[in-house]
Design an enzyme around this catalytic site. Structure first.
Site, PDB file in Angstrom:
ATOM      1  N   SER A 152       3.177  -4.068 -31.433  1.00 29.81           N
ATOM      2  CA  SER A 152       3.447  -3.512 -32.754  1.00 29.81           C
ATOM      3  C   SER A 152       2.135  -3.431 -33.518  1.00 29.81           C
ATOM      4  O   SER A 152       1.190  -4.187 -33.238  1.00 29.81           O
ATOM      5  CB  SER A 152       4.430  -4.412 -33.509  1.00 29.81           C
ATOM      6  OG  SER A 152       4.498  -4.057 -34.881  1.00 29.81           O
ATOM      7  N   TYR A 166       6.787 -12.824 -36.428  1.00 28.16           N
ATOM      8  CA  TYR A 166       6.669 -11.549 -35.713  1.00 28.16           C
ATOM      9  C   TYR A 166       5.207 -11.163 -35.506  1.00 28.16           C
ATOM     10  O   TYR A 166       4.799 -10.804 -34.395  1.00 28.16           O
ATOM     11  CB  TYR A 166       7.400 -10.454 -36.491  1.00 28.16           C
ATOM     12  CG  TYR A 166       7.498  -9.141 -35.755  1.00 28.16           C
ATOM     13  CD1 TYR A 166       8.385  -8.986 -34.689  1.00 28.16           C
ATOM     14  CD2 TYR A 166       6.727  -8.049 -36.131  1.00 28.16           C
ATOM     15  CE1 TYR A 166       8.482  -7.784 -34.015  1.00 28.16           C
ATOM     16  CE2 TYR A 166       6.815  -6.845 -35.461  1.00 28.16           C
ATOM     17  CZ  TYR A 166       7.707  -6.712 -34.411  1.00 28.16           C
ATOM     18  OH  TYR A 166       7.794  -5.507 -33.742  1.00 28.16           O
TER      19      TYR A 166
END
Length: 265
Positions: A152, A166
């Site tokens: 990501s 995350y």
């Protein structure tokens, strides 16, 4: 010289066996459509049985060859079993796409340590275990292979709204991709990652809506995206096909940002 005279042949993955974990998730479904459409034999794995069946039926209706495994890569045994299922179904494994994972959003003093550990386990440990099992099979085959991680833009950039778990997990995926790229390069196995920013999916559909809240969030985000729009599933097709094909044979340990220039500025 043949490849230069016929460059599209380098992107040919027809007949290759591709295992996609998290196949019922946003990226996993896109990966199934892309690699199936390019002629791969698909092994789709996910824990959500109904959603897995739905994407599998969609792929079969499009003429793709599909095997499903209703399981998550939760531990070493499960990861090894996934690789074995692929080999049992099609005789080998050529491509692994690790699209499984999770996110839990909470500010640091509101997040329980168990939640942080769960995110790290799903995104990092399970990616490592899958790569370990796949690399063993690919080495035994002796003709290389492709491992594609899903990272990501948050592996590179922080986020102020409770993304510590995350962001940390995706930064770890990036580091693992680089380390495995170095380690497995001599075997002919390439390890790379696609790192998207926001792209259209069931989870992000609200950001594309014509509501005051969606417009405010979208406009704030797009102020940092040089391309001036959010991502579409089609924007992932080129990067994935590149990393899954012979076209990327000289590329390993690379993080490919599918983000419209978001991380460039």
């Amino acid at each position: 010289m043949n490849a230069l005279m016929n460059p599209l042949s380098m992107f040919d993955v027809s007949g290759k066996v591709a295992l996609i974990t998290g196949a019922s998730g946003a990226f996993g479904m896109v990966a199934a459509r892309i690699l199936g459409g390019a002629g791969c034999k698909l092994v789709l794995a996910a824990g959500n049985e109904s959603a897995l069946d739905e994407i599998a039926e969609e792929c079969r209706a499009s003429g793709f060859e599909v095997t499903t495994v209703n399981t998550r890569p939760t531990d070493e045994q499960a990861c090894s079993a996934l690789i074995e299922q692929a080999v049992k179904a099609y005789g080998r494994l050529d491509i692994l796409v690790v699209a499984s994972g999770m996110n839990k959003v909470a500010l640091i003093n509101d997040m329980e340590p168990e939640t942080f550990t769960a995110v790290m386990d799903a995104n990092v440990t399970q990616s490592w275990l899958l790569s370990r099992a796949a690399a063993g099979q690919m080495k035994a085959q002796g003709d290389g292979g492709k491992i594609v991680m899903v990272s990501s833009a948050r592996g590179l950039l922080g986020h102020p709204a409770g993304y510590t778990a995350y962001c940390a997990s995706k930064a770890a995926v990036d580091g693992m991709t680089k380390a495995l790229g170095c380690e497995l390069g001599p075997t002919g196995i390439t390890v790379n990652a696609i790192a998207p920013t926001v792209f259209r999916s069931p989870l992000t559909a609200w950001m594309f809506d014509d509501t005051d809240k969606a417009r405010a969030v979208r406009e704030g985000f797009l102020a940092r995206v040089p391309k001036g729009r959010l991502g579409e599933p089609e924007d992932l097709a080129g990067p994935l096909l590149f990393l899954a094909s012979n076209a990327s044979d000289f590329y390993t340990g690379h993080i490919l940002y599918a983000d419209g220039g978001y991380t460039a500025g």
